[in-house]
Design an enzyme around this catalytic site. Structure first.
Site, PDB file in Angstrom:
ATOM      1  N   THR A  25       0.815  -1.211   0.000  1.00 31.82           N
ATOM      2  CA  THR A  25       0.000   0.000   0.000  1.00 31.82           C
ATOM      3  C   THR A  25       0.850   1.264   0.000  1.00 31.82           C
ATOM      4  O   THR A  25       0.480   2.274  -0.612  1.00 31.82           O
ATOM      5  CB  THR A  25      -0.946  -0.031   1.219  1.00 31.82           C
ATOM      6  OG1 THR A  25      -1.826  -1.138   1.061  1.00 31.82           O
ATOM      7  CG2 THR A  25      -1.774   1.226   1.337  1.00 31.82           C
ATOM      8  N   SER A  67       1.658  -7.439  -1.015  1.00 29.58           N
ATOM      9  CA  SER A  67       2.350  -8.518  -0.298  1.00 29.58           C
ATOM     10  C   SER A  67       1.529  -9.799  -0.285  1.00 29.58           C
ATOM     11  O   SER A  67       2.058 -10.868   0.025  1.00 29.58           O
ATOM     12  CB  SER A  67       2.724  -8.088   1.116  1.00 29.58           C
ATOM     13  OG  SER A  67       1.593  -7.992   1.944  1.00 29.58           O
ATOM     14  N   THR A  98       1.283  -4.699   4.139  1.00 27.16           N
ATOM     15  CA  THR A  98       1.043  -5.053   5.537  1.00 27.16           C
ATOM     16  C   THR A  98       0.473  -6.465   5.701  1.00 27.16           C
ATOM     17  O   THR A  98       0.575  -7.050   6.776  1.00 27.16           O
ATOM     18  CB  THR A  98       0.071  -4.043   6.174  1.00 27.16           C
ATOM     19  OG1 THR A  98      -1.101  -3.970   5.365  1.00 27.16           O
ATOM     20  CG2 THR A  98       0.710  -2.680   6.294  1.00 27.16           C
ATOM     21  N   ASP A  99      -0.133  -7.002   4.639  1.00 25.16           N
ATOM     22  CA  ASP A  99      -0.846  -8.280   4.791  1.00 25.16           C
ATOM     23  C   ASP A  99       0.056  -9.421   5.249  1.00 25.16           C
ATOM     24  O   ASP A  99      -0.336 -10.236   6.084  1.00 25.16           O
ATOM     25  CB  ASP A  99      -1.513  -8.675   3.458  1.00 25.16           C
ATOM     26  CG  ASP A  99      -2.692  -7.783   3.124  1.00 25.16           C
ATOM     27  OD1 ASP A  99      -3.053  -6.918   3.949  1.00 25.16           O
ATOM     28  OD2 ASP A  99      -3.260  -7.946   2.026  1.00 25.16           O
TER      29      ASP A  99
HETATM   30  N1  ASP Z   1      -3.148  -4.151   2.570  1.00 24.73           N
HETATM   31  C1  ASP Z   1      -1.900  -4.399   2.057  1.00 24.73           C
HETATM   32  C2  ASP Z   1      -0.877  -3.313   2.376  1.00 24.73           C
HETATM   33  O1  ASP Z   1      -1.027  -2.703   3.352  1.00 24.73           O
HETATM   34  C3  ASP Z   1      -1.749  -4.884   0.721  1.00 24.73           C
HETATM   35  C4  ASP Z   1      -0.451  -5.621   0.760  1.00 24.73           C
HETATM   36  O2  ASP Z   1      -0.199  -6.319   1.726  1.00 24.73           O
HETATM   37  O3  ASP Z   1       0.343  -5.426  -0.138  1.00 24.73           O
HETATM   38  O4  ASP Z   1       0.092  -3.071   1.731  1.00 24.73           O
END
Ligand code: ASP
Length: 339
Positions: A25, A67, A98-99
């Site tokens: 993100t 991710s 973050t995932d």
């Molecule tokens: N929600 C995710 C992020 O915060 C998407 C990912 O993991 O790429 O980046």
């Protein structure tokens, strides 16, 4: 004026932080179809960051993906890049979605050797949000990575002002800015506007030699327990060619009678089994019989202490890859599941 400088070598006057970008993100924007996808290069990710006085930054891109698309071989490649980056830097920062951030951070931690801090960060709001948190998180991560007191801290996650240990950190909220916690004592410090405060240093356990984690990585599956679960997925994992299995068990490490039966079968067939808890904190323990953790341990499963399932899967994969056979893999993983 550019927000960052891009030296290629450490200059003795200023600490050098190398930033490796992977997407997520923090690097994402809305595409023509309205969906948010990773879009920004390393330079673009850094352009939004207010410079940290007295710190040089060198940035390079490793991946540009969400991710949720990364694989363990990708993370192994990232770990190699981190290893190289840390040879010529005072600190390394990895920007990441973050995932799966907690799995990547733990993988990097398992293979991290030496005193250069590695700080993993990301964002909950994409790069074109008016209130994007990425630039702020990244700036905090650079401040932490360049902080002399952070030497020997290993791999940590820095998000929303918190410094969290790679072993304990977990994403606890899908969309909130303050999305990460370390419910089992992994809060190591805080990054405030004026200060970086480190309150604890995580205990370092023996690092895996990254050079031994080569070739095709062994398959390790995770089986989640739920009320009345049967052994179908345990048996399916073996049929799919898994060499290891993580049981994400109830409470202190208990399973249903059929999952116990299926687990005894796969153990007898040579699979390595780790037992974790679907609770958010606390260790698993060989307390209960009749399908409890004591029965699993007696059958040869390894109780994984306070590790959660996704991380136990990373550990078991690395132990099997580095160890070759199940006996050596068990020896390698033991220091990581002991209290
Ligand atoms: N929600 C995710 C992020 O915060 C998407 C990912 O993991 O790429 O980046």
């Amino acid at each position: 004026m550019s927000a960052v400088t891009y030296p290629t070598r450490r200059n003795d006057l200023m600490p050098l932080v190398r930033v490796l970008t992977t997407g997520g993100t923090i690097a994402s924007r809305r595409a023509a179809d309205g969906r948010v996808v990773a879009a920004d290069s390393a330079d673009e990710v850094l352009r939004a960051v207010v410079p940290v006085e007295g710190v040089s930054i060198a940035a390079e891109e490793v991946f540009r993906v969400g991710s949720y698309r990364l694989t363990l071989p990708d993370v192994r490649e990232l770990a190699n890049r981190v290893r190289w980056a840390s040879k010529e830097a005072d600190g390394v920062v990895v920007t990441h979605g973050t995932d799966t951030m907690e799995e990547t951070a733990y993988f990097l931690d398992l293979v991290h050797d030496g005193s250069v801090p590695v700080v993993v960060t990301g964002a909950q709001r994409n790069a074109e949000s008016a209130d994007a948190d990425g630039p702020h998180n990244l700036r905090d991560a650079v401040r932490l990575a360049s902080e002399p007191a952070a030497r020997d801290i290993g791999v940590v996650v820095a998000m929303a002002g918190r410094v969290l240990s790679a072993r304990q950190v977990t994403k606890v909220n899908t969309l909130a800015l303050d999305a990460f916690a370390a419910p089992d004592g992994g809060q190591l410090g805080r990054i405030d506007p004026e200060t970086v405060r480190l309150l604890a240093t995580p205990r370092r356990r023996p690092a895996f030699d990254l050079d031994t984690i080569d070739g095709a990585l062994p398959r390790v599956d995770v089986v989640p327990l739920h009320l009345g679960a049967d052994g179908t997925f345990v048996r399916a994992a073996r049929q799919a060619g898994a060499r290891g299995l993580v049981l994400d068990a109830f409470g202190a490490g208990n399973v249903t009678p059929d999952v116990l039966r299926a687990t005894e079968q796969v153990l007898a067939a040579g699979l390595l089994v780790l037992v974790t808890s679907r609770c958010h904190a606390g260790p698993v323990s060989p307390v209960y019989g009749a399908g409890g953790g004591a029965d699993l341990a007696a059958a040869g499963a390894v109780l994984a202490g306070d590790l959660r399932a996704a991380k136990a899967r990373v550990l078991l994969t690395l132990a099997l890859a580095a160890g070759g056979d199940a006996g050596r893999a068990t020896e390698l993983l033991h220091p990581h599941v002991r209290p």
